[in-house]
Design a protein around this motif. Sequence first.
Motif, short mmCIF file in Angstrom:
data_model
loop_
_atom_site.label_atom_id
_atom_site.label_comp_id
_atom_site.label_asym_id
_atom_site.label_seq_id
_atom_site.Cartn_x
_atom_site.Cartn_y
_atom_site.Cartn_z
N PHE A 1 0.84 -1.20 0.00
CA PHE A 1 0.00 0.00 0.00
C PHE A 1 0.88 1.25 0.00
O PHE A 1 1.83 1.36 0.76
N GLU A 2 0.54 2.21 -0.83
CA GLU A 2 1.37 3.41 -1.00
C GLU A 2 0.73 4.67 -0.43
O GLU A 2 1.31 5.75 -0.52
N GLY A 3 -0.45 4.56 0.13
CA GLY A 3 -1.12 5.74 0.66
C GLY A 3 -0.74 6.03 2.09
O GLY A 3 0.34 5.65 2.56
N LYS A 4 -1.62 6.71 2.82
CA LYS A 4 -1.38 7.10 4.20
C LYS A 4 -1.40 5.87 5.11
O LYS A 4 -2.42 5.19 5.22
N LYS A 5 -0.27 5.60 5.79
CA LYS A 5 -0.15 4.43 6.66
C LYS A 5 -0.20 4.87 8.12
O LYS A 5 0.49 5.81 8.52
N ILE A 6 -1.00 4.14 8.91
CA ILE A 6 -1.19 4.48 10.32
C ILE A 6 -1.08 3.22 11.16
O ILE A 6 -1.73 2.21 10.86
N ILE A 7 -0.26 3.26 12.20
CA ILE A 7 -0.19 2.17 13.17
C ILE A 7 -0.97 2.59 14.41
O ILE A 7 -0.74 3.66 14.97
N TYR A 8 -1.87 1.72 14.84
CA TYR A 8 -2.64 1.95 16.06
C TYR A 8 -2.27 0.88 17.08
O TYR A 8 -2.48 -0.31 16.85
N ILE A 9 -1.72 1.29 18.23
CA ILE A 9 -1.41 0.39 19.33
C ILE A 9 -2.64 0.34 20.23
O ILE A 9 -2.98 1.33 20.89
N ASN A 10 -3.29 -0.81 20.27
CA ASN A 10 -4.62 -0.94 20.87
C ASN A 10 -4.55 -1.57 22.27
O ASN A 10 -3.51 -2.06 22.70
N GLN A 11 -5.68 -1.54 22.95
CA GLN A 11 -5.87 -2.18 24.26
C GLN A 11 -4.97 -1.56 25.34
O GLN A 11 -4.49 -2.24 26.24
N VAL A 12 -4.77 -0.26 25.25
CA VAL A 12 -3.95 0.47 26.23
C VAL A 12 -4.87 0.99 27.32
O VAL A 12 -5.52 2.02 27.17
N GLU A 13 -4.95 0.26 28.44
CA GLU A 13 -5.93 0.59 29.46
C GLU A 13 -5.35 1.01 30.80
O GLU A 13 -5.92 1.84 31.49
#
Length: 237
Positions: free
Chosen positions: A188-200
Amino acid sequence: MKKDILDILDIKKNDIISITGSAGKTSLMFYLAKRLRDKGKVLVTTSTKIKVPKNDEYDFLYTSKKDYKRPINNKLVVIGKLIKDKNKLKSIDKDILLEKIKDFDFTLIEADGSRNLPLKYWKDYEPVIYKETSKAIGIFPIKVLGKKPNNDFIYNYEDYIRNIGKDIISKEIILKLIKSKPGIFKGFEGKKIIYINQVESNEEKEKAYDLAKYLKDNLDEVMVFYGSILKEEYYEN
């Protein structure tokens, strides 16, 4: 810094957002869909397979082309082909999907599967990110940090061990996974986003802050944020 997730993602009308990774894809997709419904018509679908959503998660569900009706106001619409006896939806033909997308202001696509496991290594045909996608969000749960790789929580475990190894899961391992082929963004060449989840917890916030900083320092043109869908709290360093 704590922020609203819609501000972090900077979602605009006509965005097509594909979601990949593990531990929270479907939850994030429907959370975003419900938030975006206040701003316009929202399409939710898959390029692979998803569970049939619960009745309170959508306004309309269409499983056949002949039943489909174009929404006339702000509605959350789910489209997919029903897989009999499995309570799942699979992707519709891409050409048909691209026609339907024109009826909506926002489109969210689950582009990956992990059998509800918190970590995965991608097979050659995964993920399925259509080139029309404007933003791709890749999810990792903070709770895998510090764990020893195990077949019980890693999808495609054999390929994971073959390509990543048996080391304790660290921020270096997460980076290696992101950079692996085919990988979480697969061409994929578009906007890349990493989301780190389950941070409670506070401890998890510290770990996520450290991981986010490390990934931002070692990845080009990738945005990173972290938070909790459950608590509706999101942070960007």
